[in-house]
Design an enzyme around this catalytic site. Structure first.
Site, mmCIF file in Angstrom:
data_model
loop_
_atom_site.group_PDB
_atom_site.id
_atom_site.type_symbol
_atom_site.label_atom_id
_atom_site.label_comp_id
_atom_site.label_asym_id
_atom_site.label_seq_id
_atom_site.Cartn_x
_atom_site.Cartn_y
_atom_site.Cartn_z
ATOM 1 N N LYS A 293 0.850 -1.201 0.000
ATOM 2 C CA LYS A 293 0.000 0.000 0.000
ATOM 3 C C LYS A 293 0.881 1.245 0.000
ATOM 4 C CE LYS A 293 -3.920 -1.811 2.681
ATOM 5 N NZ LYS A 293 -4.978 -1.587 1.691
ATOM 6 N N ARG A 367 -10.364 -11.419 1.862
ATOM 7 C CA ARG A 367 -11.233 -12.443 1.279
ATOM 8 C C ARG A 367 -10.581 -13.826 1.343
ATOM 9 N NH1 ARG A 367 -11.442 -9.062 -4.241
ATOM 10 N NH2 ARG A 367 -11.097 -7.445 -2.693
HETATM 11 N N1 BES Z 1 -7.998 -3.732 4.335
HETATM 12 C C1 BES Z 1 -8.228 -3.332 3.012
HETATM 13 C C2 BES Z 1 -9.546 -2.586 2.813
HETATM 14 C C3 BES Z 1 -9.690 -1.273 3.570
HETATM 15 C C4 BES Z 1 -9.484 -0.089 2.919
HETATM 16 C C5 BES Z 1 -10.102 -1.255 4.875
HETATM 17 C C6 BES Z 1 -9.655 1.101 3.584
HETATM 18 C C7 BES Z 1 -10.273 -0.063 5.533
HETATM 19 C C8 BES Z 1 -10.055 1.115 4.885
HETATM 20 C C9 BES Z 1 -8.245 -4.537 2.076
HETATM 21 O O1 BES Z 1 -7.481 -5.598 2.484
HETATM 22 C C10 BES Z 1 -7.719 -4.060 0.772
HETATM 23 O O2 BES Z 1 -6.611 -3.639 0.745
HETATM 24 N N2 BES Z 1 -8.539 -4.135 -0.261
HETATM 25 C C11 BES Z 1 -8.137 -3.673 -1.549
HETATM 26 C C12 BES Z 1 -8.685 -4.631 -2.586
HETATM 27 C C13 BES Z 1 -8.090 -4.442 -3.945
HETATM 28 C C14 BES Z 1 -6.619 -4.819 -3.940
HETATM 29 C C15 BES Z 1 -8.844 -5.285 -4.911
HETATM 30 C C16 BES Z 1 -8.712 -2.278 -1.753
HETATM 31 O O3 BES Z 1 -9.813 -2.002 -1.280
HETATM 32 O O4 BES Z 1 -8.034 -1.468 -2.366
HETATM 33 ZN ZN ZN Z 2 -5.434 -5.450 1.887
#
Ligand code: BES
Ligand code: ZN
Ligand code: ZN
Length: 514
Positions: A293, A367
């Protein structure tokens, strides 16, 4: 905080601050606001009459008006709290109003307060229906108890702003109403304690709350609450063939925790009764892994275990309120880290169900752990599944930060959940996960892939992925990513962990009570 109920006239109660609710009874769109106090006490009404007549106070939601040394009232201060338009009055407005009263006291050094139970002076029967006695009492207690907490445990210069006593003052009423109020008090205390427990877990930094530590805290809660609890780690994941869960965990030096909590009603339940499965995403820190990230805001990813927190809190509330239904909670906790041993984009892993998954993005890790958690819950005998997860950033794009995204493969199950929202006051919005979206997770090499072919409808894609692992079992998926953390303080609650989910999941479980 000690929260209790006293049956007596509010005006005659000696307290540093007496909070009284008010609604706007004006009808018509352009009518000037007409605040009306929800009290039958003439003394309180008279003390506030001039201020209310001034037009300064409109009884808007969470609006406050403070009067010192109110005439004819024993309290040192009278705090009038708006609950908004009478036509929109709800138990949740009362919850927010009670929270506002407590948070009003905290920075002002007022350590004790009383809250006048909303009484029917200004309300027609139609409006009173919105405020049943037990739920209203519960809401006052929950609002007050949730409002008391501030997240300053790691500050060395923290000030003591605690409120030590909150007395709900209700007029001396008939026995049945008294019993309802008493029941509301007990339930409210149990629910608030559970939700505050969840908030405390979600607040913890990732270096403190590792998966192992989450397991320890869940086990300690279970021991106190009388729930069975088992905490497993790496060996069990391998034994069960949880290749998806393990893939996420393998890049961290912190071992994973598979937490299984069980509630069985005293006296058991009839053969064939439902067994509820509560599955939580417990990523104690989500760096994104190899698909790392951006640094900006990454510190917030400590709250990526809020789904697990919600389920652990819900189990605490269930243990206290004892519905007649068996409930098993499965929490899948891991840290998502980049490392020489970490899983990589392009890897193919095999889930416990036997499905193969192509990893396209290691940041779509929630997931993966849930896939194995949901399947495992089924093997433990769960007939109905619910999961909570901070699953996608996309849910905030779809719904903003007000509504949790709800997905389900069963209208009946989703409707039961929605029916509980009147008591919980939480907001959920159902989004689709019909098979027309299935193409999104088609993989060229494996059974499915862990991200969408397009980035549109990212929360739906995630739900479609989970759906692959529940089969025909009635299932609800709650994407709480946008609602689990409050970026701004509200008049009724501090900024930080919200504890979303606990109250509604509890109500859903109770709706299966035989
Ligand atoms: N933990 C994150 C989602 C999240 C985002 C939680 C903001 C709380 C606040 C999750 O694991 C994630 O990173 N999801 C990705 C999915 C993508 C790679 C398809 C996302 O939402 O960007
Ligand atoms: Zn994630
Ligand atoms: Zn995550």
């Amino acid at each position: 905080m000690n929260t209790k109920v006293l049956f007596q006239d509010g005006a005659a109660f000696q307290t540093p601050l007496l909070a009284v609710f008010a609604v706007d009874v004006a009808v018509g769109k352009d009518a000037d606001p007409m605040p009306a106090l929800l009290t039958t006490s003439d003394a309180v009404s008279e003390a506030a009459a001039v201020a209310l007549g001034s037009g300064e106070f409109k009884a808007g939601s969470c609006e406050t008006l403070l009067l010192h040394a109110p005439n004819g009232v024993k309290a040192e201060r009278l705090l009038v709290i708006g609950l908004g338009k009478v036509g929109k009055l709800s138990v949740h407005e009362v919850r927010k109003g009670a929270g506002t009263a407590v948070r009003f006291c905290k920075p002002r050094g007022v350590r004790e307060l009383a809250i006048a139970f909303p009484e029917d002076h200004a309300l027609s029967d139609e409006h009173l229906e919105a405020l049943p006695c037990d739920l209203t009492t519960r809401a006052i207690v929950e609002g007050a108890e949730l409002a008391e907490l501030d997240w300053d445990t790691y500050k060395s210069d923290r000030k003591d702003t605690s409120v030590s006593l909150c007395t709900i003052v209700a007029k001396d009423v008939e026995k049945t109403t008294k019993a309802e109020i008493q029941k509301g008090l007990e339930e409210g205390l149990a629910v608030a304690a559970a939700q505050n427990f969840t908030r405390g877990l979600v607040n913890e930094p990732g270096n403190v709350l590792t998966p192992t530590e989450l397991g320890k805290r869940a086990a300690a809660m279970c021991a106190e609450a009388g729930l069975q609890c088992e905490v497993f780690s790496t060996a069990k994941l391998h034994e069960l063939g949880m290749g998806a869960f393990w893939a996420v965990s393998q890049g961290s030096v912190e071992p994973p925790a598979l937490i299984v909590m069980t509630y069985e009603p005293v006296g058991g339940v009839a053969e064939g009764s439902p067994v509820l499965g509560l599955v939580g995403k417990g990523i104690t820190f989500d760096t994104g892994g190899i698909s790392i990230k951006p640094a900006d805001g990454m510190e917030k990813m400590k709250y990526d275990m809020a789904g697990a927190g919600a389920m652990i809190g819900a189990m605490k509330a269930i243990a206290a309120l004892k519905p007649k239904v068996k409930v098993i909670s499965v929490v899948c906790s891991a840290e998502n880290m980049p490392d020489g041993k970490a899983f990589k984009p392009g890897d193919v892993v095999t889930a416990m169900s036997g499905k193969t998954i192509e990893i396209v993005n290691t940041d779509a890790e929630g997931r993966l752990v849930l896939a194995d958690g949901l399947h495992y819950a089924k093997t433990l005998g769960c007939t109905h599944l619910i999961n909570a997860a901070t699953l996608t950033g996309a849910v905030a794009i779809a719904l903003g930060k007000l509504n949790v995204g709800l997905f389900s493969n069963s209208d009946e199950t989703a409707e039961l959940f929605m029916a509980g929202l009147k008591a919980s006051g939480e907001k959920y919005w159902r989004l689709p996960c019909t098979d027309d979206y299935k193409d999104q997770i088609k993989s060229a090499i494996a059974d499915i892939q862990n991200t969408g072919i397009t980035r549109y409808g990212g929360s739906i894609t995630a739900a479609m992925f989970l759906k692959e692992f529940v089969g025909d079992t009635p299932w609800i998926h709650l994407d709480i990513a946008a609602c689990a953390w409050l970026d701004e303080a509200q008049p009724w609650i501090a900024k930080g962990p919200s504890g979303i989910g606990v109250r509604s999941i509890l109500e859903w479980a109770r709706s299966y009570s035989s």
